[in-house]
Structures are given as structure tokens and as C-alpha cells.
Enzyme design. Structure first.
Site, PDB file in Angstrom:
ATOM      1  N   GLY A  46       0.840  -1.194   0.000  1.00 37.90           N
ATOM      2  CA  GLY A  46       0.000   0.000   0.000  1.00 37.90           C
ATOM      3  C   GLY A  46       0.871   1.238   0.000  1.00 37.90           C
ATOM      4  O   GLY A  46       2.070   1.163   0.319  1.00 37.90           O
ATOM      5  N   HIS A 136      -4.528   1.271   7.520  1.00 40.82           N
ATOM      6  CA  HIS A 136      -3.172   1.838   7.604  1.00 40.82           C
ATOM      7  C   HIS A 136      -3.035   3.018   6.620  1.00 40.82           C
ATOM      8  O   HIS A 136      -2.494   4.073   6.970  1.00 40.82           O
ATOM      9  CB  HIS A 136      -2.176   0.718   7.294  1.00 40.82           C
ATOM     10  CG  HIS A 136      -0.736   1.090   7.253  1.00 40.82           C
ATOM     11  ND1 HIS A 136       0.202   0.541   8.111  1.00 40.82           N
ATOM     12  CD2 HIS A 136      -0.039   1.921   6.432  1.00 40.82           C
ATOM     13  CE1 HIS A 136       1.400   1.046   7.823  1.00 40.82           C
ATOM     14  NE2 HIS A 136       1.287   1.886   6.805  1.00 40.82           N
ATOM     15  N   GLU A 137      -3.547   2.839   5.393  1.00 42.47           N
ATOM     16  CA  GLU A 137      -3.414   3.899   4.372  1.00 42.47           C
ATOM     17  C   GLU A 137      -4.292   5.105   4.699  1.00 42.47           C
ATOM     18  O   GLU A 137      -3.853   6.248   4.538  1.00 42.47           O
ATOM     19  CB  GLU A 137      -3.748   3.358   2.976  1.00 42.47           C
ATOM     20  CG  GLU A 137      -2.894   2.194   2.490  1.00 42.47           C
ATOM     21  CD  GLU A 137      -1.415   2.339   2.740  1.00 42.47           C
ATOM     22  OE1 GLU A 137      -0.928   3.482   2.825  1.00 42.47           O
ATOM     23  OE2 GLU A 137      -0.730   1.311   2.888  1.00 42.47           O
ATOM     24  N   HIS A 140      -2.685   7.219   7.216  1.00 40.87           N
ATOM     25  CA  HIS A 140      -1.658   8.117   6.653  1.00 40.87           C
ATOM     26  C   HIS A 140      -2.280   9.436   6.188  1.00 40.87           C
ATOM     27  O   HIS A 140      -1.700  10.512   6.400  1.00 40.87           O
ATOM     28  CB  HIS A 140      -0.962   7.472   5.449  1.00 40.87           C
ATOM     29  CG  HIS A 140       0.213   6.606   5.785  1.00 40.87           C
ATOM     30  ND1 HIS A 140       1.330   7.074   6.453  1.00 40.87           N
ATOM     31  CD2 HIS A 140       0.473   5.297   5.511  1.00 40.87           C
ATOM     32  CE1 HIS A 140       2.214   6.083   6.570  1.00 40.87           C
ATOM     33  NE2 HIS A 140       1.715   4.991   6.022  1.00 40.87           N
TER      34      HIS A 140
HETATM   35  O1  GNR Z   1       4.070  -2.667   2.705  1.00 42.95           O
HETATM   36  C1  GNR Z   1       3.309  -2.522   3.671  1.00 42.95           C
HETATM   37  N1  GNR Z   1       2.924  -3.622   4.392  1.00 42.95           N
HETATM   38  C2  GNR Z   1       1.858  -3.602   5.301  1.00 42.95           C
HETATM   39  C3  GNR Z   1       1.692  -4.728   6.098  1.00 42.95           C
HETATM   40  C4  GNR Z   1       0.631  -4.786   6.991  1.00 42.95           C
HETATM   41  C5  GNR Z   1      -0.256  -3.732   7.101  1.00 42.95           C
HETATM   42  C6  GNR Z   1      -0.073  -2.596   6.328  1.00 42.95           C
HETATM   43  C7  GNR Z   1       0.977  -2.530   5.430  1.00 42.95           C
HETATM   44  S1  GNR Z   1       1.165  -1.124   4.430  1.00 42.95           S
HETATM   45  C8  GNR Z   1       2.879  -1.171   4.074  1.00 42.95           C
HETATM   46  C9  GNR Z   1       3.236  -0.109   3.061  1.00 42.95           C
HETATM   47  C10 GNR Z   1       3.013   1.259   3.648  1.00 42.95           C
HETATM   48  O2  GNR Z   1       3.782   1.828   4.369  1.00 42.95           O
HETATM   49  N2  GNR Z   1       1.870   1.837   3.366  1.00 42.95           N
HETATM   50  O3  GNR Z   1       1.566   3.041   3.894  1.00 42.95           O
HETATM   51 NI    NI Z   2       2.658   3.120   5.789  1.00 45.74          NI
END
Ligand code: GNR
Ligand code: NI
Length: 170
Positions: A46, A136-137, A140
Site C-alpha cells: 500500500g 493503515h493507508e 496516513h
Molecule cells: O508494505 C506494507 N505492508 C503492510 C503490512 C501490513 C499492514 C499494512 C501494510 S502497508 C505497508 C506499506 C506502507 O507503508 N503503506 O503506507
Molecule cells: Ni505506511
């Protein structure tokens, strides 16, 4: 098509709130293509606009298993419209905090509404890795990092190392 530099903590842009997109321009579509290239190159599953220094609310994701067909998601103005009470613990990493993976507890399932690159609103339901990734995204885009979900002790431990590494980079 371009691979963009990924911004690392403690750059302040990672703590800013990205602004909603109101018009899908060719420039925005090409930004999303570049973000996908950057994510695949890293490699990561992501990437959010803040991580490449842009403050539009756009993310890309691909959580397909290694060896299977790619499943690229491009989302504009993504919003979590429902989250399960049930939680799941999953190991997360972040391209902006490389080398500091940690277990994170989040809602196990989420429903997300977003504007697609086709100009239409869509809804998606996610569980497993995709659910963790989309949360997670979207975090951000709100200036939130996965370490913010850890215990203070764990967060402080990672933060101390991150600052040390940042100093060593100068
Ligand atoms: O590459 C990524 N692996 C991941 C693993 C578990 C939950 C979320 C992620 S996102 C991360 C890439 C990233 O920093 N996205 O913002
Ligand atoms: Ni991230």
C-alpha cells in the site's frame, strides 16, 4: 510512469492531513499510476499520498499473494463507513518507517466508500490483510502512523531508534 522517492519519518508531511480531491484530473490519474509504480518497486502492499509528499486524499494498494494475479486498488477520498467490533492482530510495517515492523490491533473487517478513477463512488468490504492495509493507508491521510496504535513503551522504543537512524542519514 515514475518511481517517486518515499518520505521517511520524522518528516512533518507524514503528520499532516491530506485534503479531499474535488476533480479527477489527468495529473491526478498519473499521480496514482506513479504511486502504484512506487509501491510495486518498494515493494509494499500500500502507499498513501503523504508518503510521496503530496497532500491529496489518494491511496493505492495491492494485497494479492505473491505469485497470484495483481489486485491493484486506486482510491480517491476513501472513507471507513463501518468497522467490526471484532478485532484482529496483524504484523504491520511501513515504507516510511522501514525495519520496524510490529503487531497492530485493528477492527477485523471494515467497509470503505471511495471515489474510483472511473469517477463513480464505490464501496468495498475488506477483511484480513486488506482490512489492515486500507486502515493503515487511510490513517496516513490523517497524519496517523501505525506506531500510534502501539503501547507507549513500544512506540517510544521504535521512535528512539527512528530518530537515531534519521540523524545517521544527515
Ligand atoms: O508494505 C506494507 N505492508 C503492510 C503490512 C501490513 C499492514 C499494512 C501494510 S502497508 C505497508 C506499506 C506502507 O507503508 N503503506 O503506507
Ligand atoms: Ni505506511
Amino acid at each position: 510512469m515514475a518511481i517517486l522517492p518515499i518520505i521517511l519519518t520524522p518528516e512533518p508531511v507524514l503528520r499532516e492531513t491530506a485534503k479531499p480531491v474535488d476533480t479527477i484530473t489527468d495529473e491526478l490519474l498519473s499521480l496514482l499510476d506513479d504511486m502504484a509504480d512506487t509501491m510495486y518497486d518498494a515493494p509494499g502492499i500500500g502507499l498513501a499520498a503523504n508518503q510521496i509528499g503530496r497532500l491529496e486524499r489518494v491511496i493505492v494498494m495491492d494485497c494479492a499473494k505473491d505469485g497470484s494475479a495483481p489486485e491493484l486498488w486506486k482510491m480517491i477520498n476513501p472513507e471507513i463507513i463501518a468497522s467490526s467490533a471484532e478485532t484482529a492482530k496483524l504484523e504491520e510495517g511501513c515504507l516510511s518507517i522501514p525495519g520496524h515492523n510490529s503487531d497492530v490491533v485493528r477492527p477485523a473487517e471494515v467497509e470503505v466508500r471511495y471515489l474510483g478513477t472511473d469517477g463513480n463512488m464505490h464501496e468495498m468490504q475488506a477483511d484480513g490483510l486488506l482490512a489492515a492495509c486500507v486502515q493503515h493507508e487511510i490513517d496516513h491521510l490523517n497524519g496517523v502512523l501505525f506506531i500510534d496504535h502501539l503501547s507507549r513503551l513500544k512506540r517510544d522504543m521504535i521512535w528512539r531508534k527512528v530518530l537515531k537512524e534519521a540523524k545517521a542519514r544527515i
